[in-house]
Design a protein around this motif. Structure first.
Motif, mmCIF file in Angstrom:
data_model
loop_
_atom_site.group_PDB
_atom_site.id
_atom_site.type_symbol
_atom_site.label_atom_id
_atom_site.label_comp_id
_atom_site.label_asym_id
_atom_site.label_seq_id
_atom_site.Cartn_x
_atom_site.Cartn_y
_atom_site.Cartn_z
ATOM 1 N N PHE A 98 -0.642 9.085 -1.171
ATOM 2 C CA PHE A 98 0.151 8.308 -2.124
ATOM 3 C C PHE A 98 0.519 6.943 -1.555
ATOM 4 N N ARG A 99 0.578 6.832 -0.220
ATOM 5 C CA ARG A 99 0.931 5.534 0.368
ATOM 6 C C ARG A 99 -0.051 4.454 -0.064
ATOM 7 N N THR A 121 9.279 -0.695 3.516
ATOM 8 C CA THR A 121 8.603 -0.494 4.804
ATOM 9 C C THR A 121 7.245 -1.190 4.772
ATOM 10 N N ARG A 122 6.972 -1.992 5.774
ATOM 11 C CA ARG A 122 5.653 -2.640 5.838
ATOM 12 C C ARG A 122 4.563 -1.574 5.935
ATOM 13 N N PRO A 123 3.452 -1.758 5.230
ATOM 14 C CA PRO A 123 2.416 -0.707 5.186
ATOM 15 C C PRO A 123 1.881 -0.300 6.551
ATOM 16 N N ASN A 124 1.850 -1.245 7.510
ATOM 17 C CA ASN A 124 1.281 -0.908 8.821
ATOM 18 C C ASN A 124 2.300 -0.274 9.760
ATOM 19 N N THR A 125 3.434 0.144 9.202
ATOM 20 C CA THR A 125 4.480 0.799 9.984
ATOM 21 C C THR A 125 4.521 2.285 9.647
ATOM 22 N N GLU A 126 4.474 3.117 10.662
ATOM 23 C CA GLU A 126 4.604 4.560 10.440
ATOM 24 C C GLU A 126 6.063 4.879 10.123
ATOM 25 N N PHE A 127 6.284 5.788 9.186
ATOM 26 C CA PHE A 127 7.643 6.246 8.940
ATOM 27 C C PHE A 127 7.608 7.697 8.480
ATOM 28 N N ALA A 128 8.788 8.285 8.375
ATOM 29 C CA ALA A 128 8.872 9.711 8.039
ATOM 30 C C ALA A 128 9.448 9.914 6.643
#
Length: 529
Positions: A47-48, A317-324
């Motif tokens: 979905f991202r 959140t910037r797309p190239n940043t991993e998040f939870a």
């Protein structure tokens, strides 16, 4: 922002939109693309990409540009593995190596396994404000719509072989051809291409014993491998923007080779792109893997988060940043962060310094909305307080809404949605010490020592006399004075009251909790002593 044309936005979606216009030049419309193979449940990691493209599409449209937003279902891909969570495993295994569009829907009545996965997501995406134009690749291939694109790959097979070999540890065999074939007899891709006549004729033989020469203009059996199919479609749809995961963006990865093939074979400048990172899951088991069936899907996340807050997680959140994506206590913080962003949007400052930060938060808030930005601030209730209210009313959302005096009719739908999500979190994911249920008079009393029994009785008198006439601070002072008079340790006293109210030794902040419960409910329990 309604006046965002006056301000150079620093949001990543607007920066990407500016880059698309700058690099692709002025056009009648820009095509933004996304897509996936419906080999299993579409998980939140997939979905991202969808939401990242949608946010860029919105940014372009906010600049007054016409945009075509396409979403390709790669449903002519091979069915390689049976997901572990599917029934009728043996039946599904009999369809391995066939196109997933031929695999039956063993969970429902859709025309295929692929169609079931497609339709479930298509039905849900409008909930989060995503409205693409869907392209079904099986249909395109079967209608021979890519005959020219496939022929072009065959014409330039030496070029493609060289490009692919640059990123391989060992070269492709000399007889390799840039096409695969689904056998016209058994439907499997267990075939070997044996010849090409230099025009539209492709010959193959299959492990099942069948061999044939097919005409690209009349067959749906011939398909391009992914790394060649991708740039062919960029040309076919004139794609201007498409992101990809960091696995595709690695050196020598599929985007790298597709870029070269797009230029040299299909005479198409590769689209503007960016790399998006993976998403972790916090507070819930299971790894993200469509083929295994162990996934966290968009419906799973919508049970806990309002659509606007799901969008907020990605827009902020910037797309190239991993998040939870969190299912633990972080859920409360995420709601609080969104509410703060919302309050910021509806309180535009005057000073230039403060305005700069406001513009950033306001843009995130705008892009977080499913539809139009609300004209008035939605009803806000601190999420912890809402969770307490819901538990007091045993999850009865109507009872919660009826207890509120300041909720407008225009605000009810969104607030009701928040209640449903908050209750879903409390039931499924809240830690044990956060959850409780209110005792009833039918439960009787609990055993208290003499000192605490006296204190609980004194508290009942205070509640009866002062709870509705004092504010929380003043009432709290009265309670602490009472404990002092009785020489009671606050921890012992609070434990006794919590046990009397919710059969637990700890609970929500006591004074506030008494006000949430209200005089009538508190007395119905404390007056038993």
């Amino acid at each position: 922002m309604s006046d965002n044309t006056k301000v150079k936005s620093t949001h990543w979606a607007d920066i990407t939109a500016d880059k698309i216009i700058r690099e692709r030049g002025m056009k009648d419309h820009y095509t933004c693309a996304s897509g996936i193979t419906p080999s299993g449940t579409v998980h939140i990691g997939n979905f991202r990409e969808i939401i990242s493209v949608e946010l860029v599409v919105r940014a372009l449209r906010d600049k007054g540009e016409n945009v075509r937003f396409i979403y390709s279902w790669d449903d002519y891909d091979v069915f390689r593995k049976v997901p572990q969570n599917m029934p009728e495993q043996e039946k599904l295994k009999s369809y391995l190596r066939k196109p997933i569009t031929l695999v039956p829907d063993v969970l429902g009545n859709e025309e295929s396994y692929a169609a079931a996965n497609e339709k479930s997501l298509e039905a849900l995406l409008p909930t989060v404000g995503v409205f693409p134009e869907y392209i079904y690749q099986a249909k395109r291939y079967r209608n021979s719509e890519y005959a020219e694109g496939i022929k072009n790959a065959l014409v330039h097979q030496d070029v493609i072989r060289r490009q692919l070999n640059e990123s391989r540890t060992s070269d492709l065999p000399a007889d390799w051809m840039p096409v695969s074939v689904f056998c016209t007899s058994c439907d499997r891709d267990t075939t070997k291409v044996t010849g090409w006549d230099g025009d539209y004729g492709v010959s193959f033989e299959c492990e099942c014993g069948h061999s044939e020469t097919v005409d690209l203009r009349k067959t749906g059996a011939v398909k391009l491998p992914w790394r060649i199919d991708w740039p062919m479609r960029w040309k076919q749809e004139d794609v201007d923007f498409e992101p990809a995961g960091k696995d595709h963006h690695s050196e020598g990865g599929s985007f790298d080779t597709a870029r070269k093939t797009g230029k040299e074979v299909y005479d198409h400048e590769p689209p503007v792109t960016f790399q998006y990172d993976f998403i972790r899951i916090k507070g819930r088991g299971g790894k993200i893997s469509s083929s295994s069936g162990e996934v966290i899907s968009l419906p799973d996340v919508l049970e806990i988060y309002q659509p606007e807050i799901i969008r907020y997680l990605f827009a902020g959140t910037r797309p190239n940043t991993e998040f939870a994506i969190s299912f633990d206590l972080d859920v409360l913080k995420i709601y609080e962060d969104y509410d703060k962003c919302e309050r910021t949007y509806f309180s535009k400052p005057e000073t230039p310094k403060a305005l700069k930060n406001w513009e950033k938060q306001a843009r995130i808030y705008e892009l977080s909305q499913v539809g139009e930005v609300p004209v008035e601030m939605p009803y806000q209730m601190q999420i912890r307080h809402l969770c307490n209210l819901l538990q007091v009313h045993s999850g009865d959302i109507d009872a919660v809404i009826n207890s509120l005096k300041d909720l407008k009719a225009s605000q009810e739908e969104r607030f009701r949605q928040r209640c449903a999500c908050a209750w879903g979190w409390v039931k499924e994911f809240a830690p044990e010490d956060f959850r409780y249920s209110l005792r009833t008079p039918d439960d009787g009393t609990i055993e208290l020592d003499e000192k605490n029994l006296t204190a609980v009785r004194r508290l009942a008198l205070l509640v009866e006399k002062n709870l509705e006439s004092m504010d929380e601070k003043e009432f709290g002072t009265n309670v602490y004075d009472m404990m002092k008079d009785l020489d009671l340790e606050s921890a012992d006293f609070f434990t006794a009251v919590y046990q009397a109210l919710i059969s637990k030794e700890k609970g929500p902040r006591l004074i506030s909790f008494l006000y949430i419960l209200g005089k009538e409910k508190v007395l119905s329990l404390l007056k038993l002593y």
